[in-house]
Design a protein around this motif. Structure first.
Motif, PDB file in Angstrom:
ATOM      1  N   TYR A 190       6.349  19.618   7.121  1.00  0.00           N
ATOM      2  CA  TYR A 190       5.624  18.492   7.716  1.00  0.00           C
ATOM      3  C   TYR A 190       4.210  18.282   7.171  1.00  0.00           C
ATOM      4  CZ  TYR A 190       9.324  18.885  11.234  1.00  0.00           C
ATOM      5  OH  TYR A 190      10.538  18.943  11.876  1.00  0.00           O
ATOM      6  N   ALA A 191       3.614  19.312   6.567  1.00  0.00           N
ATOM      7  CA  ALA A 191       2.195  19.202   6.199  1.00  0.00           C
ATOM      8  C   ALA A 191       1.961  18.772   4.759  1.00  0.00           C
ATOM      9  CB  ALA A 191       1.498  20.531   6.464  1.00  0.00           C
ATOM     10  N   GLY A 192       3.054  18.550   4.019  1.00  0.00           N
ATOM     11  CA  GLY A 192       2.890  18.101   2.640  1.00  0.00           C
ATOM     12  C   GLY A 192       2.282  19.143   1.722  1.00  0.00           C
ATOM     13  N   LYS A 193       2.451  20.425   2.034  1.00  0.00           N
ATOM     14  CA  LYS A 193       1.858  21.487   1.223  1.00  0.00           C
ATOM     15  C   LYS A 193       2.777  21.939   0.094  1.00  0.00           C
ATOM     16  CE  LYS A 193      -1.154  23.321   4.869  1.00  0.00           C
ATOM     17  NZ  LYS A 193      -2.416  23.095   4.131  1.00  0.00           N
ATOM     18  N   ILE A 194       4.037  21.446   0.114  1.00  0.00           N
ATOM     19  CA  ILE A 194       4.994  21.754  -0.940  1.00  0.00           C
ATOM     20  C   ILE A 194       5.489  20.423  -1.503  1.00  0.00           C
ATOM     21  CG2 ILE A 194       7.290  22.712  -1.406  1.00  0.00           C
ATOM     22  CD1 ILE A 194       5.243  24.848  -1.032  1.00  0.00           C
ATOM     23  N   GLY A 195       5.579  20.329  -2.811  1.00  0.00           N
ATOM     24  CA  GLY A 195       5.921  19.068  -3.455  1.00  0.00           C
ATOM     25  C   GLY A 195       7.117  18.340  -2.869  1.00  0.00           C
ATOM     26  N   CYS A 196       8.248  19.038  -2.675  1.00  0.00           N
ATOM     27  CA  CYS A 196       9.449  18.354  -2.193  1.00  0.00           C
ATOM     28  C   CYS A 196       9.663  18.541  -0.700  1.00  0.00           C
ATOM     29  CB  CYS A 196      10.679  18.872  -2.944  1.00  0.00           C
ATOM     30  SG  CYS A 196      11.109  20.583  -2.552  1.00  0.00           S
ATOM     31  N   ASN A 197       8.701  19.193  -0.043  1.00  0.00           N
ATOM     32  CA  ASN A 197       8.860  19.530   1.387  1.00  0.00           C
ATOM     33  C   ASN A 197      10.113  20.375   1.626  1.00  0.00           C
ATOM     34  OD1 ASN A 197       6.547  18.090   2.047  1.00  0.00           O
ATOM     35  ND2 ASN A 197       7.685  16.201   2.431  1.00  0.00           N
ATOM     36  N   CYS A 198      10.465  21.194   0.611  1.00  0.00           N
ATOM     37  CA  CYS A 198      11.650  22.051   0.717  1.00  0.00           C
ATOM     38  C   CYS A 198      11.289  23.400   1.333  1.00  0.00           C
ATOM     39  CB  CYS A 198      12.259  22.295  -0.662  1.00  0.00           C
ATOM     40  SG  CYS A 198      12.846  20.796  -1.482  1.00  0.00           S
ATOM     41  N   LEU A 199      12.179  23.916   2.164  1.00  0.00           N
ATOM     42  CA  LEU A 199      11.938  25.218   2.774  1.00  0.00           C
ATOM     43  C   LEU A 199      12.167  26.361   1.794  1.00  0.00           C
ATOM     44  CD1 LEU A 199      13.512  25.015   6.359  1.00  0.00           C
ATOM     45  CD2 LEU A 199      11.123  25.338   5.749  1.00  0.00           C
ATOM     46  N   GLY A 200      13.251  26.267   1.019  1.00  0.00           N
ATOM     47  CA  GLY A 200      13.546  27.320   0.053  1.00  0.00           C
ATOM     48  C   GLY A 200      13.947  28.628   0.692  1.00  0.00           C
ATOM     49  N   ILE A 201      14.729  28.577   1.785  1.00  0.00           N
ATOM     50  CA  ILE A 201      15.132  29.813   2.476  1.00  0.00           C
ATOM     51  C   ILE A 201      16.569  30.199   2.111  1.00  0.00           C
ATOM     52  CG2 ILE A 201      13.570  29.504   4.430  1.00  0.00           C
ATOM     53  CD1 ILE A 201      16.027  28.415   5.988  1.00  0.00           C
ATOM     54  N   ASP A 202      16.770  31.499   1.942  1.00  0.00           N
ATOM     55  CA  ASP A 202      18.107  31.989   1.617  1.00  0.00           C
ATOM     56  C   ASP A 202      18.980  32.155   2.865  1.00  0.00           C
ATOM     57  OD1 ASP A 202      17.368  32.058  -1.028  1.00  0.00           O
ATOM     58  OD2 ASP A 202      16.787  34.172  -0.989  1.00  0.00           O
ATOM     59  N   SER A 203      18.352  32.207   4.026  1.00  0.00           N
ATOM     60  CA  SER A 203      19.140  32.372   5.249  1.00  0.00           C
ATOM     61  C   SER A 203      20.047  31.166   5.491  1.00  0.00           C
ATOM     62  CB  SER A 203      18.225  32.592   6.457  1.00  0.00           C
ATOM     63  OG  SER A 203      17.260  31.567   6.560  1.00  0.00           O
ATOM     64  N   GLY A 204      19.616  29.983   5.012  1.00  0.00           N
ATOM     65  CA  GLY A 204      20.460  28.800   5.125  1.00  0.00           C
ATOM     66  C   GLY A 204      21.715  28.930   4.271  1.00  0.00           C
ATOM     67  N   ILE A 205      21.536  29.483   3.067  1.00  0.00           N
ATOM     68  CA  ILE A 205      22.677  29.704   2.174  1.00  0.00           C
ATOM     69  C   ILE A 205      23.656  30.674   2.816  1.00  0.00           C
ATOM     70  CG2 ILE A 205      23.377  30.588  -0.086  1.00  0.00           C
ATOM     71  CD1 ILE A 205      20.554  29.816  -1.076  1.00  0.00           C
ATOM     72  N   ASN A 206      23.121  31.756   3.353  1.00  0.00           N
ATOM     73  CA  ASN A 206      23.983  32.768   3.965  1.00  0.00           C
ATOM     74  C   ASN A 206      24.689  32.254   5.214  1.00  0.00           C
ATOM     75  OD1 ASN A 206      23.871  35.090   2.269  1.00  0.00           O
ATOM     76  ND2 ASN A 206      21.756  35.426   2.906  1.00  0.00           N
ATOM     77  N   TYR A 207      24.027  31.372   5.949  1.00  0.00           N
ATOM     78  CA  TYR A 207      24.679  30.782   7.118  1.00  0.00           C
ATOM     79  C   TYR A 207      25.899  29.984   6.676  1.00  0.00           C
ATOM     80  CZ  TYR A 207      25.434  27.860  11.246  1.00  0.00           C
ATOM     81  OH  TYR A 207      25.998  27.223  12.322  1.00  0.00           O
ATOM     82  N   TRP A 208      25.757  29.222   5.596  1.00  0.00           N
ATOM     83  CA  TRP A 208      26.862  28.432   5.072  1.00  0.00           C
ATOM     84  C   TRP A 208      27.998  29.344   4.588  1.00  0.00           C
ATOM     85  CZ3 TRP A 208      29.313  24.244   5.478  1.00  0.00           C
ATOM     86  CH2 TRP A 208      30.118  23.714   4.464  1.00  0.00           C
ATOM     87  N   LEU A 209      27.648  30.440   3.944  1.00  0.00           N
ATOM     88  CA  LEU A 209      28.669  31.390   3.494  1.00  0.00           C
ATOM     89  C   LEU A 209      29.451  31.946   4.691  1.00  0.00           C
ATOM     90  CD1 LEU A 209      26.729  33.415   0.736  1.00  0.00           C
ATOM     91  CD2 LEU A 209      28.521  31.691   0.387  1.00  0.00           C
ATOM     92  N   ARG A 210      28.747  32.269   5.751  1.00  0.00           N
ATOM     93  CA  ARG A 210      29.405  32.852   6.925  1.00  0.00           C
ATOM     94  C   ARG A 210      30.290  31.822   7.632  1.00  0.00           C
ATOM     95  NH1 ARG A 210      25.193  36.309  10.369  1.00  0.00           N
ATOM     96  NH2 ARG A 210      27.146  37.036  11.294  1.00  0.00           N
ATOM     97  N   LEU A 211      29.877  30.572   7.623  1.00  0.00           N
ATOM     98  CA  LEU A 211      30.724  29.526   8.212  1.00  0.00           C
ATOM     99  C   LEU A 211      32.045  29.410   7.458  1.00  0.00           C
ATOM    100  CD1 LEU A 211      28.300  26.568   9.082  1.00  0.00           C
ATOM    101  CD2 LEU A 211      29.237  28.314  10.605  1.00  0.00           C
TER     102      LEU A 211
END
Length: 407
Positions: A291-312
């Motif tokens: 929300y604060a515009g401190k990262i160019g694409c406003n991307c989180l870049g978290i691996d926990s999201g990837i792992n959640y998808w794998l577990r699903l």
């Protein structure tokens, strides 16, 4: 005249099953005369009138006596009945349940017996084995006896994803996992208010998810409970906790985001943090990146999201240093936060109270990185590229990262 007397008798009978509302641990306050005295006077007058009509009219005397003398069974009862004391039940509610189950002769008898027992305030929520046609005082004693309580507790740890919750509940209740999945397909039917799925960041999910709303706690599962009833219990606990935190109003007023976005944030903080003390800081990093515009694409870049998808998909999660580049940047993964801006489409875990508070009350700070820098789960934070490199080196030195990540 007979019609008038029948009205008096009917009024007396309804009085046996008192409907007054009061706290289960509170004693009576004030005077006990008043309306009751007037009613007794009316009944006495009815007796006088009955006496004038003839002996045959005394058939109604027993009905009047049941009001003047609280109806109660004399013996210890027989058989076995299961009665549930629910959260928020008053003595009247409990008495009504016992009366409906044929345990006590009147709700009033139970209330008076409970008032006479100083320990009655200690009656706990749960299911109890009692007997039919019991003396009210004996019922109170049974409800206070831990041996009478049917305990079938299931503990759901904080951060458990819904699929794992279904498996745990199925193991404990013998209800097939498929039934939990079916019940979870309609979160609103389980009690999740529709407004919870509103979000202000423009992201939409074609299918509403129960993820995030199954509150982690220890639950006593009632005998013969269905999958839908069990999941509804968990949703109700979530709603109760968020109500106590004033979560819905505060995140909108203080964070300027929707409750669902804050819930997603809490679920990420829960999944990423080993130590609960990190929940608030991790939440701040998430807010800064999205929300604060401190990262160019406003991307989180978290691996926990990837792992959640794998577990699903029924696959095992992977440590960050073994995730393939193709998995990290898989654009078919709806939980890709490395290449897709903003928060995921749903929560990625079921957060507890600590994570919810963290998302509600993040500290001030300009951090845009959080990293687990050692195998104990210690979290490090950074605000720029130099901090990132420093944290990355710590991870490599402590064996958290290996291979090409450390060159």
């Amino acid at each position: 005249m007979i019609d008038d007397l029948d009205l008096v008798f009917d009024e007396a009978e309804r009085g046996e099953k008192g409907r007054h509302r009061r706290g289960a641990v509170r004693k009576r306050k004030g005077k006990s005369g008043g309306g009751r005295g007037k009613t007794i006077f009316a009944l006495l007058m009815a007796l006088v009138l009955l006496g004038g009509i003839g002996g045959g009219a005394y058939v109604g005397f027993d009905r009047i006596r049941n009001y003047l003398v609280t109806p109660d069974y004399d013996g210890p009862g027989s058989g076995e009945v299961l009665v549930q004391v629910k959260a928020g039940d008053t003595l009247t509610d409990i008495g009504n349940s016992l009366y409906d189950a044929g345990v006590v002769k009147s709700t009033k008898a139970f209330i008076e017996a409970a008032d006479a027992n100083s320990r009655a305030k200690n009656i706990q929520v749960g299911s109890y084995k009692v007997r039919k046609q019991m003396k009210a005082a004996d019922v109170v004693n049974l409800l206070l006896d831990p041996k009478s309580r049917v305990v079938n507790g299931v503990t759901i740890p904080e951060g458990t994803i819904s699929l794992a919750i279904y498996e745990k509940l199925s193991k404990e209740t013998k209800i097939p996992v498929a039934e939990f999945k079916k019940a979870a397909a309609d979160p609103e039917k389980l009690g999740v208010p529709d407004f919870w799925f509103n979000r202000g960041d423009g992201k939409k999910n074609p299918k509403k998810s129960i993820e995030g709303f199954l509150y982690p706690a220890t639950y006593e599962i009632p005998p013969k409970a269905t999958a839908e009833q069990i999941l509804s219990m968990m949703v109700q606990q979530f709603l109760e906790v968020t109500k106590q935190l004033d979560f819905v109003d505060r995140v909108q007023k203080e964070r300027k985001i929707s409750p669902y976005e804050a819930l997603i944030t809490a679920s990420i903080a829960q999944a990423e943090s080993v130590d609960p003390k990190d929940f608030p800081k991790v939440s701040r990093v998430i807010y800064n990146r999205v929300y604060a515009g401190k990262i160019g694409c406003n991307c989180l870049g978290i691996d926990s999201g990837i792992n959640y998808w794998l577990r699903l998909q029924g696959k095992d999660p992977k440590d960050s240093d073994v995730l393939k580049t193709s998995e990290i940047h898989d654009l078919t993964n709806p939980y890709n936060t490395h290449d897709v801006a903003g928060l995921p489409i749903t929560p990625i875990s079921n957060p507890g109270e600590g994570a919810l508070k963290g998302a509600l009350e993040p500290p001030s700070g300009d951090w845009i990185y959080f990293m687990t820098v050692d195998k104990k789960g210690t979290m490090g934070y950074g605000s720029n590229d130099a901090d990132f490199k420093k944290l990355n080196k710590q991870m490599c030195d402590n064996g958290v990262l290996t291979g090409s990540n450390c060159t």
